[in-house]
Motif scaffolding. Sequence first.
Motif, PDB file in Angstrom:
ATOM      1  N   SER A 107       4.875  60.026  66.923  1.00  0.00           N
ATOM      2  CA  SER A 107       4.503  59.202  65.767  1.00  0.00           C
ATOM      3  C   SER A 107       3.151  59.666  65.260  1.00  0.00           C
ATOM      4  N   ILE A 125      -3.437  50.714  66.179  1.00  0.00           N
ATOM      5  CA  ILE A 125      -2.102  50.279  65.748  1.00  0.00           C
ATOM      6  C   ILE A 125      -1.061  50.621  66.812  1.00  0.00           C
ATOM      7  N   PHE A 126      -1.128  51.828  67.368  1.00  0.00           N
ATOM      8  CA  PHE A 126      -0.157  52.243  68.376  1.00  0.00           C
ATOM      9  C   PHE A 126      -0.289  51.420  69.652  1.00  0.00           C
ATOM     10  N   ARG A 137      -1.361  48.245  69.824  1.00  0.00           N
ATOM     11  CA  ARG A 137      -0.808  46.919  69.518  1.00  0.00           C
ATOM     12  C   ARG A 137       0.717  46.939  69.465  1.00  0.00           C
ATOM     13  N   SER A 138       1.268  48.074  69.042  1.00  0.00           N
ATOM     14  CA  SER A 138       2.724  48.200  68.895  1.00  0.00           C
ATOM     15  C   SER A 138       3.412  48.577  70.196  1.00  0.00           C
ATOM     16  N   LYS A 139       2.655  48.676  71.293  1.00  0.00           N
ATOM     17  CA  LYS A 139       3.205  48.990  72.622  1.00  0.00           C
ATOM     18  C   LYS A 139       3.981  50.317  72.608  1.00  0.00           C
ATOM     19  N   MET A 140       3.432  51.331  71.977  1.00  0.00           N
ATOM     20  CA  MET A 140       4.131  52.607  71.819  1.00  0.00           C
ATOM     21  C   MET A 140       3.684  53.672  72.823  1.00  0.00           C
TER      22      MET A 140
END
Length: 338
Positions: free
Chosen positions: A209, A223-224, A226-229
């Motif tokens: 990503s 952002i990544f 928080r998005s659990k990525m």
Amino acid sequence: MHVQQSEVSQGMNKTMLAILKTLDGHSDIVGSREIAKQLQLHGIDLTERTVRYHLKIMDERGYTEVFGKEGRKITEKGKKELGHSLVSEKIGFVISRIETLSYLTKLNLHDMVGDIILNISYFPEENLRDAMQILKTIFSSPYVMSNRCMIARGGEKIGDVSIPEHKIGIGTVCSVTINGILLKAGIPVTSRFGGVLEIREGKPSRFLSLISYEGSSLDPLEIFIRSKMTDVIGAVSGHSGKILASFREIPVVCLEEAKRLARTITEKEIGGILFIGSPNKPLLEIPVGIDKVGMVIVGGLNPIAALEESGIPTESKAMSTLYEYSQLKKCNFSRVNI
């Protein structure tokens, strides 16, 4: 009434948004002098008098609250305004901050003295013991910027940032520090993307990503997280996982000097540079511009991503503050007491 709403919308300019964002980053009362100092890190040069002028307007609108001569705090209304501000007012904020902080980085590689950039993150005090064990593992891996950090309890400060009560704060070296080191050596750097990098059998494989710094109002790595990525723990313990990383570009003419500098900073115990590519050739499937070379740099927030993966809630403020590198401590997570 319609006219008044229009005036308020037009009046909430970038300067006011920057002031609100500065206040939002502090849990305590902040004075106009400190606000002016913080705004300089955003490339906004205002006198204290001008800051007070903008604050008076925001007082009247209920975005800020006055505490006598001590200063101001942002109100709930101010937080909502900050969150709902037009995207057009925010676009480019991250890339502008990267460029400004790159110029303000003053680390001297000869004696390792000078300002670098820290990310500041928090987690609940009750998670301290578990967090120390996780951080000990991550900081012994190649997926951190440095083996140095700063830890503080609630009520204390790391640089200009106050740590909230009942929280533990940790300052980690930000990857933008690499930009500053290169820039000081005469190598211009373009920060293109923040991303999630797949690790296979201990080696970087490809970006899964990407978010462009140019078009983001938030730091992509936040952002990544928080998005659990991410799967930083998998990358460290199982040699396969997903870490935070960023993609930069430098001019082809600077390639050899960049390689030499990469070796130097590694010897000085600053990591970060995973890959430097070849002239005009894609790096990890990412194309580069004409007469450019790609560079992949470790994300400074990988230790915080690992905490999130383990169920420990965190808050992060990437590129939070300038900090004297020599005052950072080698990360020893064997002791729970700070």
